[in-house]
Motif scaffolding. Structure first.
Motif, PDB file in Angstrom:
ATOM      1  N   ALA A   1      56.117  -1.756  30.821  1.00  0.00           N
ATOM      2  CA  ALA A   1      56.179  -0.390  30.304  1.00  0.00           C
ATOM      3  C   ALA A   1      55.315  -0.265  29.056  1.00  0.00           C
ATOM      4  O   ALA A   1      55.057  -1.250  28.356  1.00  0.00           O
ATOM      5  N   GLU A   2      54.888   0.968  28.732  1.00  0.00           N
ATOM      6  CA  GLU A   2      54.022   1.204  27.568  1.00  0.00           C
ATOM      7  C   GLU A   2      54.646   0.678  26.286  1.00  0.00           C
ATOM      8  O   GLU A   2      53.934   0.148  25.428  1.00  0.00           O
ATOM      9  N   ASP A   3      55.966   0.811  26.117  1.00  0.00           N
ATOM     10  CA  ASP A   3      56.573   0.344  24.871  1.00  0.00           C
ATOM     11  C   ASP A   3      56.682  -1.170  24.795  1.00  0.00           C
ATOM     12  O   ASP A   3      57.173  -1.714  23.802  1.00  0.00           O
ATOM     13  N   HIS A   4      56.217  -1.876  25.830  1.00  0.00           N
ATOM     14  CA  HIS A   4      56.130  -3.337  25.803  1.00  0.00           C
ATOM     15  C   HIS A   4      54.680  -3.808  25.723  1.00  0.00           C
ATOM     16  O   HIS A   4      54.401  -4.996  25.907  1.00  0.00           O
ATOM     17  N   ILE A   5      53.761  -2.870  25.464  1.00  0.00           N
ATOM     18  CA  ILE A   5      52.347  -3.196  25.282  1.00  0.00           C
ATOM     19  C   ILE A   5      52.007  -3.009  23.809  1.00  0.00           C
ATOM     20  O   ILE A   5      52.207  -1.926  23.248  1.00  0.00           O
ATOM     21  N   HIS A   6      51.508  -4.025  23.179  1.00  0.00           N
ATOM     22  CA  HIS A   6      51.143  -3.971  21.760  1.00  0.00           C
ATOM     23  C   HIS A   6      49.644  -4.199  21.636  1.00  0.00           C
ATOM     24  O   HIS A   6      49.158  -5.311  21.828  1.00  0.00           O
TER      25      HIS A   6
ATOM     26  N   LEU B   1      53.305  -0.168  14.727  1.00  0.00           N
ATOM     27  CA  LEU B   1      52.006  -0.613  14.231  1.00  0.00           C
ATOM     28  C   LEU B   1      51.023  -0.919  15.353  1.00  0.00           C
ATOM     29  O   LEU B   1      49.922  -1.397  15.098  1.00  0.00           O
ATOM     30  N   SER B   2      51.415  -0.663  16.589  1.00  0.00           N
ATOM     31  CA  SER B   2      50.523  -0.903  17.722  1.00  0.00           C
ATOM     32  C   SER B   2      49.805   0.388  18.105  1.00  0.00           C
ATOM     33  O   SER B   2      50.333   1.489  17.929  1.00  0.00           O
ATOM     34  N   VAL B   3      48.613   0.241  18.635  1.00  0.00           N
ATOM     35  CA  VAL B   3      47.817   1.397  19.049  1.00  0.00           C
ATOM     36  C   VAL B   3      48.276   1.845  20.438  1.00  0.00           C
ATOM     37  O   VAL B   3      48.340   1.039  21.375  1.00  0.00           O
ATOM     38  N   ARG B   4      48.604   3.112  20.564  1.00  0.00           N
ATOM     39  CA  ARG B   4      49.072   3.628  21.850  1.00  0.00           C
ATOM     40  C   ARG B   4      47.908   3.729  22.828  1.00  0.00           C
ATOM     41  O   ARG B   4      46.749   3.897  22.420  1.00  0.00           O
TER      42      ARG B   4
END
Length: 466
Positions: A160-165, A420-423
């Protein structure tokens, strides 16, 4: 997270930046129970891996690193139990089989060139990932808007997107929160934070470092892709963003995305990017008495790449708050001094009473990044003749975290906080903004200027307070 897996563990990035950040994080007592595993293409012995860890962790144990007794003990345990494995991450099934041998949940850090990361993710299968896996991607994220979109789709098929940093170490927690605190906690500043009062904003990342044996990466990237496309556009977005309702990742990252969607190189999308950007390359010179060779003479540099080592683009945020205000983003190597700051230059007063003498200089606000500082340039009376205006500077230190920037970013990864990660969408927007300028450079529409190593850049390039 239970395990941090570093792919590209034998590379320069891991030894120089990533592992020192891991060491600071663990020694501060803020990563209890973490296991560390390295994998790379080099055939390293256990002794070589331990030697790398010892060297990279040395800074974390030095005085002033905010280590705790428990953290130091934990760091020693992590190092003792850490291991390295030679691995071809692009071979089908290889990375999945390797991840099956480590204890989950796991954060997989791709400290690899973008093309290798893309290939590794393409051959990876969702069912090969331990439950709760987080994928950590090092910048640059892709090599174009098209490739960034393709990589986003590949990653979305895995987690999922919220598990991509998407890591941008320039966006440490201190940097982000210092800018937001300065703007949104001070009634004096925020009402003046717009095009009615601000003439221009400069975001500058000048380094006195030259190539430093990084030709394999840098000669393909250059100053534009290495710094402006990722770091400086993200900082610009935080400086220009609308006030978010909360400091939650959804509110903050959505405000950042809104700025980037409104941004173009030049005043409009129709502006000739050749007139809104410039580039240069260093020639031989000296920095603090140390001789520096011509960039094209550096080992591993291919002149065919036509790589710039200093770049500047003029970006406009086409919305109500910032219409007509240039955001000048500049980054370069082998310059005479290190300068990492945002400079906000205010418009002159509409009328200075007749009778004052001295220099009438613009009011400027400097936000320093590493060290974190705040400086306000003002014109005031005296001392001496009260009718004479003199320049003064009001200075203070801003809050900083003893963790290195990579430590701050990794703490967010391990705690599951993507603030702090770029979406994904903003990673694509950053490429969309600068690609017209890069195309103009490639076509030769923007000439390659030159500057001597150790200088301030080409003679006709100036920035505020040069």
């Amino acid at each position: 997270m239970k395990t941090l897996v570093i792919l590209g563990a034998s590379g320069d990035l891991t030894g120089r930046l990533l592992l020192p950040g891991v060491g600071r994080l663990i020694s501060s007592g803020r990563a209890a129970g973490l296991a560390l595993v390295g994998a790379g293409s080099d055939d390293w012995s256990p002794e070589q891996w331990q030697e790398r860890l010892t060297g990279s962790f040395a800074d974390a144990l030095a005085p002033g690193g905010q280590s705790t007794a428990g953290g130091i003990k934990e760091l020693a345990s992590v190092q003792k139990n850490s291991h390295y494995q030679q691995l071809d991450v692009t071979a089908p099934g290889a990375l999945g089989a390797f991840l099956a041998t480590v204890e989950g949940p796991v954060a997989v850090y791709f400290a690899l060139p973008p093309a290798i990361s893309q290939k590794a993710c393409e051959v990876l299968k969702k069912q090969e990932l331990p439950a709760g896996t987080r994928l950590v991607m090092e910048k640059p994220f892709g090599s174009s808007a098209e490739s960034a979109h393709a990589l986003n789709e590949t990653l979305a098929s895995l987690v999922a997107e919220d598990h991509i940093h998407r890591v941008d170490h320039f966006l440490g927690k201190s940097t982000v929160l210092n800018i937001m605190g300065l703007r949104f906690a001070n009634r004096l500043l925020e009402p003046l934070w717009n095009g009615e009062h601000i003439a221009k904003v400069e975001i500058i990342f000048d380094e006195d470092l030259a190539l430093e044996n990084r030709a394999r990466y840098y000669d393909q990237a250059g100053a534009g892709r290495d710094m402006i496309q990722s770091h400086l556009l993200q900082i610009m977005a935080i400086v220009a963003m609308e006030p978010p309702a909360t400091l939650g990742e959804t509110d903050v990252r959505s405000s950042i995305a809104a700025v980037l969607r409104a941004s173009t190189v030049g005043r409009t999308a129709d502006t000739d990017p050749g007139t809104a950007s410039r580039r240069a390359r260093y020639t031989s010179g000296a920095i603090e008495g140390r001789p520096v060779p011509d960039y094209l003479s550096e080992e591993g540099v291919d002149p065919v790449n036509d790589t710039e080592t200093l770049a500047e683009v003029e970006v406009f945020v086409n919305n109500w708050r910032w219409a007509g205000v240039p955001f000048i983003l500049r980054s370069g190597k082998a310059l005479g001094r290190t300068r990492k700051e945002a400079v906000i230059t205010y418009k002159p007063v509409p009328h200075l009473p007749v009778g004052f003498t001295g220099t009438d200089s613009p009011t400027r606000l400097h936000i320093g990044f590493g060290p974190e500082t705040l400086t306000l340039d003002l014109d005031v009376n005296g001392p001496g003749d009260l009718f004479t205006l003199d320049r003064v500077q009001l200075e203070t230190d801003l809050a900083s975290d003893p963790l290195l920037p990579y430590g701050e970013v990794l703490e967010g990864v391990l705690n599951g906080d993507p603030l702090l990660s770029v979406r994904g969408d903003t990673a694509e927007e950053c490429w969309r903004i600068v690609e017209p300028a890069f195309a103009a450079w490639k076509s030769g529409a923007v000439p390659m200027e030159e500057y001597a190593a150790g200088s301030t850049g080409p003679a006709n390039w100036t920035t505020s307070n040069d």
